[in-house]
Structures are given as structure tokens and as C-alpha cells.
Design an enzyme around this catalytic site. Structure first.
Site, short mmCIF file in Angstrom:
data_model
loop_
_atom_site.label_atom_id
_atom_site.label_comp_id
_atom_site.label_asym_id
_atom_site.label_seq_id
_atom_site.Cartn_x
_atom_site.Cartn_y
_atom_site.Cartn_z
N HIS A 60 -10.82 -2.14 11.23
CA HIS A 60 -9.72 -2.99 10.75
C HIS A 60 -9.50 -4.09 11.80
CE1 HIS A 60 -5.20 -3.13 9.32
NE2 HIS A 60 -5.93 -4.02 8.69
N TYR A 83 -1.48 -3.66 -6.91
CA TYR A 83 -1.21 -4.45 -5.70
C TYR A 83 -2.25 -4.29 -4.60
CZ TYR A 83 1.47 -7.22 -2.52
OH TYR A 83 1.86 -8.25 -1.71
N GLY A 84 -2.67 -5.39 -4.04
CA GLY A 84 -3.43 -5.45 -2.78
C GLY A 84 -4.44 -4.33 -2.58
N ASN A 130 -1.15 -17.58 22.44
CA ASN A 130 -2.01 -16.42 22.69
C ASN A 130 -3.38 -16.85 23.22
OD1 ASN A 130 0.05 -14.75 21.83
ND2 ASN A 130 -0.67 -14.67 19.71
N ASP A 133 -9.51 -9.55 8.78
CA ASP A 133 -9.00 -8.20 8.49
C ASP A 133 -10.01 -7.07 8.72
OD1 ASP A 133 -6.59 -6.83 7.53
OD2 ASP A 133 -7.79 -6.22 5.82
N ASN A 161 6.33 -8.33 2.17
CA ASN A 161 4.86 -8.14 2.10
C ASN A 161 4.24 -9.07 1.06
OD1 ASN A 161 2.40 -6.87 2.89
ND2 ASN A 161 2.47 -5.56 1.07
N CYS A 167 0.49 -7.22 11.91
CA CYS A 167 0.71 -7.31 13.36
C CYS A 167 -0.04 -8.48 13.99
CB CYS A 167 0.36 -6.01 14.04
SG CYS A 167 1.53 -4.69 13.64
N GLY A 168 -0.55 -9.42 13.18
CA GLY A 168 -1.03 -10.66 13.77
C GLY A 168 -2.52 -10.96 13.70
N GLY A 192 -0.12 -19.88 18.94
CA GLY A 192 -1.08 -20.72 19.67
C GLY A 192 -1.16 -20.37 21.15
N ARG A 203 2.08 -12.14 -0.31
CA ARG A 203 0.77 -12.52 0.24
C ARG A 203 0.15 -13.70 -0.50
NH1 ARG A 203 -1.83 -8.65 4.03
NH2 ARG A 203 -0.18 -7.18 4.49
N ARG A 241 0.84 -1.19 0.00
CA ARG A 241 0.00 0.00 0.00
C ARG A 241 0.88 1.25 0.00
NH1 ARG A 241 -1.89 0.96 4.28
NH2 ARG A 241 -1.23 -0.81 5.53
N SER A 270 -1.55 -3.33 10.26
CA SER A 270 -1.16 -4.23 9.19
C SER A 270 0.08 -5.03 9.58
CB SER A 270 -0.88 -3.44 7.92
OG SER A 270 -2.03 -2.68 7.59
N LYS A 308 -9.72 -2.23 1.47
CA LYS A 308 -9.48 -1.04 2.31
C LYS A 308 -10.26 0.18 1.81
CE LYS A 308 -6.35 -3.43 4.45
NZ LYS A 308 -6.55 -3.99 5.77
N ARG A 321 2.62 -3.69 17.69
CA ARG A 321 3.99 -4.16 17.89
C ARG A 321 4.69 -3.16 18.79
NH1 ARG A 321 6.45 -7.89 14.14
NH2 ARG A 321 4.75 -8.51 12.77
P1 GTP Z 1 -2.52 -7.53 7.46
O1 GTP Z 1 -3.02 -8.57 6.54
O2 GTP Z 1 -1.42 -6.71 6.87
O3 GTP Z 1 -3.60 -6.65 8.01
O4 GTP Z 1 -1.72 -8.29 8.67
P2 GTP Z 1 -2.22 -9.15 9.95
O5 GTP Z 1 -2.53 -8.22 11.07
O6 GTP Z 1 -3.26 -10.11 9.56
O7 GTP Z 1 -0.86 -9.91 10.37
P3 GTP Z 1 -0.48 -11.47 10.26
O8 GTP Z 1 -1.32 -12.34 11.13
O9 GTP Z 1 -0.42 -11.83 8.83
O10 GTP Z 1 0.98 -11.46 10.88
C1 GTP Z 1 2.02 -10.68 10.35
C2 GTP Z 1 3.36 -11.20 10.80
O11 GTP Z 1 3.41 -11.23 12.23
C3 GTP Z 1 3.62 -12.63 10.33
O12 GTP Z 1 4.94 -12.74 9.88
C4 GTP Z 1 3.40 -13.46 11.56
O13 GTP Z 1 4.18 -14.63 11.56
C5 GTP Z 1 3.78 -12.51 12.70
N1 GTP Z 1 3.01 -12.81 13.94
C6 GTP Z 1 1.68 -13.02 14.02
N2 GTP Z 1 1.32 -13.35 15.30
C7 GTP Z 1 2.45 -13.34 16.04
C8 GTP Z 1 2.73 -13.60 17.42
O14 GTP Z 1 1.85 -13.92 18.23
N3 GTP Z 1 4.03 -13.49 17.81
C9 GTP Z 1 5.03 -13.13 16.92
N4 GTP Z 1 6.27 -13.04 17.40
N5 GTP Z 1 4.79 -12.90 15.62
C10 GTP Z 1 3.53 -12.99 15.17
C1 SPV Z 2 -3.09 -4.32 5.21
O1 SPV Z 2 -2.10 -3.70 4.79
O2 SPV Z 2 -3.64 -4.05 6.31
C2 SPV Z 2 -3.64 -5.45 4.43
C3 SPV Z 2 -3.08 -5.69 3.09
O3 SPV Z 2 -4.54 -6.11 4.89
S1 SPV Z 2 -3.76 -4.67 1.86
O4 SPV Z 2 -4.93 -5.34 1.31
O5 SPV Z 2 -2.74 -4.50 0.82
O6 SPV Z 2 -4.14 -3.41 2.41
MN MN Z 3 -5.08 -5.43 7.04
#
Ligand code: GTP
Ligand code: SPV
Ligand code: MN
Length: 594
Positions: free
Chosen positions: A227, A198-199, A494, A278, A365, A251-252, A492, A367, A70, A249, A207, A398
């Protein structure tokens, strides 16, 4: 083909006159249509077929190397009044924005096909769902929209019935970052995006529509477009509690949404159900609770870090009928990314022979796109027209330092402050520096389609007489120790935090009061089967009062940046927590001390 809706036909004709495509294709969403599109993209080199034995119907797309995330600096909210967009958005005058972007759209589809994509965000029969039409010259966008939304004939029928829809115009243009804009016109319920394939820049249902335009609509109609992931926590009694969580984004969210509980939990009968990963649309119901739907039908998830250990559910859904973007491939054409396995990448995300010297094999990034129904933990309630009732809202980001593993807000007002104050270290999901701490209120900094001050007021206004609102929590899986390593195992594990959260919602868990909120005692967390030393658990729950005083000063400056439009209640709440912190400070800094 055309539709029964004259307004739609007229708009398509206007866009065709401007962009001059060779042909116009109305998407019906059928399998045969998809097959033909894929075949054409493979022939043109836009898609690469992956190993059909290990990954049937899986394809790789490599986007332009300057078009991999983005672009927040090229994203605009164009309202008549600049203050309606607010300091959290880039603003442009609507007339000027149309003129600027239409000049780039002029003739941009010569030699190309204009695809008309009718789509529905949310279960097709849900009163909470909303429709849109995306016009695009990218077949890749069509294939992705088919997985990410309810796209095609059924959506068109609903649009014709309702007569209203969000208008999204997209072209990959020249893929030139200097001719790239993502523009939103919330007052007209329209979007124009050019120069990126892209995305979130190109899949306009996500979004652009479901967050930026929808947040604007939600404010005027009394609901929330967020979000957030949505999951169900099933306890051993078989009760399911639905939780929504906003993390910025990368962050998990996807990982938490698909969590597989530790063995001891599974043995006891705990299970996590996935509704969304999401975006969450929440509406106050007649019973006072917030009812949520996932407007999306698929996942556009971060590949790096996804493994059998961290997210086995995601891995299980990625071995058929998936599109991968900017991942690496192994010698036998299987998709590969950092963290996946010990297999060796043969070619990197740009298609070059892999060499460790030229950086990560998969783009950070990179996907996957996949239908939500392929997730083993997919909840059938994701199709429930009424949505699911939300028991808890979780904010998180984070934060290497300071922020504890989990805390609970005292009440709704405090929870809104906690969400508004969120900070997080930036990730590769947007272009720009990575790892820089920034405020990202409710994880909506890049996605709120109007002034954050008004957004905070809207959140506060959700608390009305008779409302039975969810409790609000904040989590941080990313705190690091002095050795620079994550203190908490995450993924897990968590589940242990989710159990405490759900327990707090039904009054079965204890907590200790601190100025920043309510925390579990270490012994309130179920740590069966976890080998984390006590000193690390103490560090994870430690409150550094002086550090928090500084944090609240920085939050105060951030809130002040919204000026007089900031709700007084939020300012007062900030003052209340700040004075609790000052009273708690063991060594108050006195004026004039050396
Ligand atoms: P968007 O799709 O961009 O909105 O991201 P998201 O919030 O869905 O994040 P996603 O779950 O894809 O995690 C992003 C990164 O953080 C990945 O590389 C994960 O492996 C890492 N991650 C997710 N959960 C944890 C966690 O509990 N601990 C750690 N250390 N890393 C994590
Ligand atoms: C984000 O960046 O929060 C995403 C990926 O979920 S995108 O669809 O590119 O915005
Ligand atoms: Mn997102």
C-alpha cells in the site's frame, strides 16, 4: 460476445445462471462504450453532469448514504486454515463463505446488465503486471475501472494468451449493510463482493486484487504487493531517485506523490515525478535492487483538503474528464469540498440544500477518480515494463504525539520492525471511529491477504545475499504542539524531508544516532524560505525516551499477539531497541520506587 478462453466463458455463464441478469455486456474499453454508459447513467440519475464549461466531461455520483467507505468488519479472507489468514484478518471457512454469499448473489441481477470487465494491473506489456476479470452489475464500477486500470480489449487479449486471471464477482445487491460482504479466496485467486458500490469495496482491481490477493501471490513468488505511493525525486544534477512510501488510508500518499517543491527548490532544479499514489508492486531484480511498478492507471483520491495550495497538481487534473463521488456542488455546478476554496457549496454530498448544521458539505471520504496521465507531474516511467529501481522506502502515519518528523532505520531488519510497528490515528477512509490510534503494520492492516506474522517473515526474507535493498525511513507530518496545531507545515515542505532522505541514500547527509534510529540534526534539513520557529523544529525532532519506552512496550504486546508464528528475528530486534531505550533513560523506574 465471448472470449477465446473457455474457462472465462464458462465462469461468465455460471455467474449469469446464478445472478440472472437481463443481458451480458463484454467491455472493450472503447470511448464509444464509455460515452454510451455515461449517457445511460446520466439518464438514470446515477451520474450528474457538472458544469461543462469549467469541468468538461466531469460527473458527480452520490453513493447510498450508508455506503461511503471501505467496510473492514465485513471484509473476509477465506483460507482453508484460519491461521493462514491470521489475527489481522476476519476469517471464514471457504465453503461456508461461498454458500453464504452465493445465496445473496442468487437472482440479484434481475433487470440489470452483467458487465464483464477484463483488466490489467500494471503496464500492459509488463512481466510484473497481472490480469483479472471483474463481473459487476454497476455501470459506475465500469466507468471507474476504465480510469483506474488498463481495461478492455488489450487486457482480454493478454488474459487469453496467459490463460490465468483473478476472478472478481461484484454486485451492488440491495446496498443493505446487513447483506454486505467483501470476501477473498486467495487459494482460488478469487473475490466476491456484494452490497456496496463504493471504492475499494466495489472496484475489485484495487484493494481486493492488487493488495489482498496480490500480497498472497507475492509471498509465494518472492515479491511484494504494498500500500505505497511511488515517486521520483529529481535533483539539480538531473539524477532521479525513486522512493516508495506506505502511509495508511487518508494519511498523505496522494499528496506526497504529487508534491510541488517549495520555490527555492524549484529554482535550484528539483522536481517530483509521480508514478503511483496508492499501490506498489516490487520485485527483486537481477541487479539485487527492488524494481517497482504502479499496478493502477488512475487515482481514486481523497477530495477534502485538496486545494491549489496543498496539491495544485491534483487540482489541475480535476478540471476535465473526472468522476467525483460524494462531493458537494456550488450553485453553478462546480464540484466543491472542505478546504478547496472560499466558494460556497449550494448542495451537500447527499444533494440536500447546504446547511452548516447538517455537517460537512462534502463527505470526509469523498473522492475523485481520474486517469493518471492527467497529472501534470505524471512520469512516463509509469509505463516502463521493467518498473523503476527503489532507493528508499518510507513508512509513516498520523501521530499527534511522540513520533518525530523523520528517522532512518539502521538496517533492513530494523526497518522491517519500524514498518511492523507502525501506528496511526484512524481516518474516514473506513467506516468506524476516527482518530483512534491503532497498529497498522506497513499500512497493510486492512489489505494484507494473509497472516501478518508470515508477512513480516516474508519482508525479512527479501534480504538475501547480493540484495541491494533500499534504506528504510519513517516520517510523521502530523505531530501537534501544545496548542493542538500541526507543528510541521507539510505538503510541499515535505520536500525538505525528501531531500534529507535521498541524501542519506547517497551518503551526502549527516545524521545523529538515537535508540529508535537515525535522525537529522536541525541543521541537516534545508530550511531555506521556511518560517518555522526553532523551538517548533526542536519539538518536531525531539525524542521523549520515556514515551518511547511505553511505545515499545505496546509494540511488544502487539507483536506477541501473533504468537509463535512471529519471526524470532523480529522479536530479537524489538528486544534490541527496547534495551537501547532502557539504557538511554535518564530516570530509570526502579522496582519498589514510590
Ligand atoms: P488513500 O487514498 O485513502 O489511501 O489516502 P492517501 O494516503 O493518498 O491520503 P491523501 O494524500 O489523500 O491525504 C489525506 C488527507 O491528508 C487530505 O485531506 C490531505 O489534505 C491531508 N494531508 C496530506 N498530506 C498532508 C501533510 O503533509 N500535512 C497535513 N497536515 N495534512 C496532509
Ligand atoms: C484507501 O482506503 O486506502 C483507499 C480508498 O485508497 S479505497 O479504494 O476505497 O480503498
Ligand atoms: Mn489507499
Amino acid at each position: 460476445m465471448s472470449s477465446k478462453l473457455e474457462a472465462l466463458n464458462r465462469w461468465v455463464a455460471e455467474v449469469a445462471a446464478l445472478t440472472e441478469p437481463d443481458r451480458v455486456h463484454w467491455c472493450d474499453g472503447s470511448e464509444s462504450e464509455n460515452d454510451a454508459l455515461i449517457e445511460r447513467m446520466v439518464a438514470a440519475g446515477d451520474l450528474i453532469e457538472l458544469n461543462s464549461k469549467t469541468h468538461p466531461n466531469c460527473y458527480l455520483h452520490r453513493s447510498h448514504p450508508s455506503d461511503v467507505a471501505r467496510v473492514e468488519h465485513l471484509t473476509f479472507v477465506c483460507t482453508s486454515e484460519p491461521d493462514d489468514a491470521g489475527p489481522n484478518n476476519n476469517w471464514m471457512d471457504p465453503a461456508q463463505a461461498h454458500a453464504k454469499i452465493d445465496a445473496l448473489f442468487a437472482g440479484c441481477m434481475r433487470g440489470r446488465t452483467l458487465y464483464v470487465i477484463p483488466y490489467c494491473m500494471g503496464p500492459i506489456d509488463s512481466p510484473l503486471a497481472r490480469c483479472g476479470v471483474e463481473l459487476t452489475d454497476s455501470a459506475y464500477v465500469v466507468a471507474n475501472m476504465r480510469l483506474m486500470t488498463r481495461m478492455g480489449a488489450a487486457a482480454l487479449a493478454r488474459i487469453e494468451r496467459e490463460g490465468t486471471f483473478v476472478r472478481g464477482l461484484h454486485s451492488t445487491g440491495e446496498l443493505d449493510p446487513h447483506k454486505r460482504y467483501i470476501m477473498h479466496f486467495p487459494e482460488e485467486l478469487s473475490i466476491k463482493s456484494i452490497g456496496s458500490g463504493y471504492g475499494g469495496n466495489a472496484l475489485l482491481g484495487k484493494k481486493c486484487h492488487a493488495l489482498r490477493i496480490a500480497s498472497w501471490q507475492a509471498r509465494s513468488e518472492g515479491w511484494l504487493a504494498e500500500h505505497m505511493l511511488i515517486l521520483g525525486v529529481q535533483n539539480p544534477k538531473g539524477e532521479i531517485f525513486y522512493v516508495a512510501a506506505a502511509f495508511p488510508s487518508a494519511c498523505g500518499k496522494t499528496n506526497l506523490a504529487m508534491l510541488i517543491p517549495p520555490e527555492s527548490y524549484r529554482d535550484a532544479g528539483w522536481k517530483i515525478w509521480t508514478i503511483g499514489d496508492d499501490i506498489c508492486w516490487m520485485t527483486p531484480g537481477a541487479d539485487g535492487r527492488l524494481w517497482a511498478i504502479n499496478p493502477e492507471a488512475g487515482y481514486f483520491g481523497v477530495a477534502p483538503g485538496t486545494s491549489a495550495k496543498t496539491n495544485a497538481n491534483a487540482l489541475a487534473m480535476l478540471n476535465h474528464d473526472a468522476i467525483f463521488t460524494n462531493v458537494a456542488v456550488t450553485a453553478d455546478d462546480a464540484p466543491w469540498w472542505e478546504g478547496l476554496s472560499d466558494a460556497k457549496p449550494a448542495r451537500d454530498w447527499q444533494g440536500r440544500d447546504y446547511s452548516a448544521a447538517s455537517g460537512p458539505a462534502a463527505h470526509p471520504n469523498s473522492r475523485f477518480t481520474v486517469s493518471a496521465r492527467q497529472c501534470p507531474s505524471w512520469s512516463p516511467r509509469a509505463e516502463d515494463a521493467q518498473g523503476v529501481p527503489i532507493s528508499a522506502i518510507i513508512f509513516g502515519g498520523r501521530r499527534e504525539h511522540l513520533v518525530p518528523l523523520v528517522f532512518e532505520a539502521r538496517d533492513w531488519t530494523h526497518g522491517v520492525l519500524v514498518g511492523a510497528s507502525m501506528g496511526s490515528e484512524t481516518t474516514a477512509a473506513a467506516t468506524g471511529a476516527v482518530g483512534v490510534l491503532r497498529r497498522d503494520s506497513m499500512a497493510m492492516k486492512p489489505f494484507c491477504g494473509y497472516n501478518f506474522a508470515d508477512y513480516f517473515a516474508h519482508w525479512l526474507g527479501i534480504e538475501r545475499p547480493g540484495a541491494k535493498l533500499p534504506k528504510i525511513f519513517h516520517v510523521n507530518w502530523f505531530r501537534k504542539g501544545d496548542d493542538g496545531k500541526f507543528l510541521w507545515p507539510g505538503f510541499g515542505d515535505n520536500m525538505r524531508v525528501l531531500e534529507w532522505i535521498v541524501g542519506r541514500c547517497c551518503g551526502s547527509e549527516d545524521a545523529v544516532e538515537t535508540p529508535i534510529g537515525l535522525l537529522p540534526h536541525v541543521e541537516d534539513l534545508n530550511l531555506t524560505g521556511l518560517s518555522v520557529p526553532a523551538s517548533r523544529l526542536d519539538a518536531l525532532l525531539h525524542i521523549d525516551t520515556e514515551g518511547w519506552i511505553a511505545e515499545y512496550e505496546s509494540i511488544g504486546e502487539y507483536l506477541a499477539s501473533f504468537g509463535a508464528r512471529l519471526p524470532a528475528r523480529l522479536r530479537e530486534e524489538h528486544r534490541r531497541v527496547s534495551s537501547l531505550l532502557a539504557a538511554d533513560n535518564p530516570e530509570p523506574v526502579t522496582a519498589g520506587s514510590p
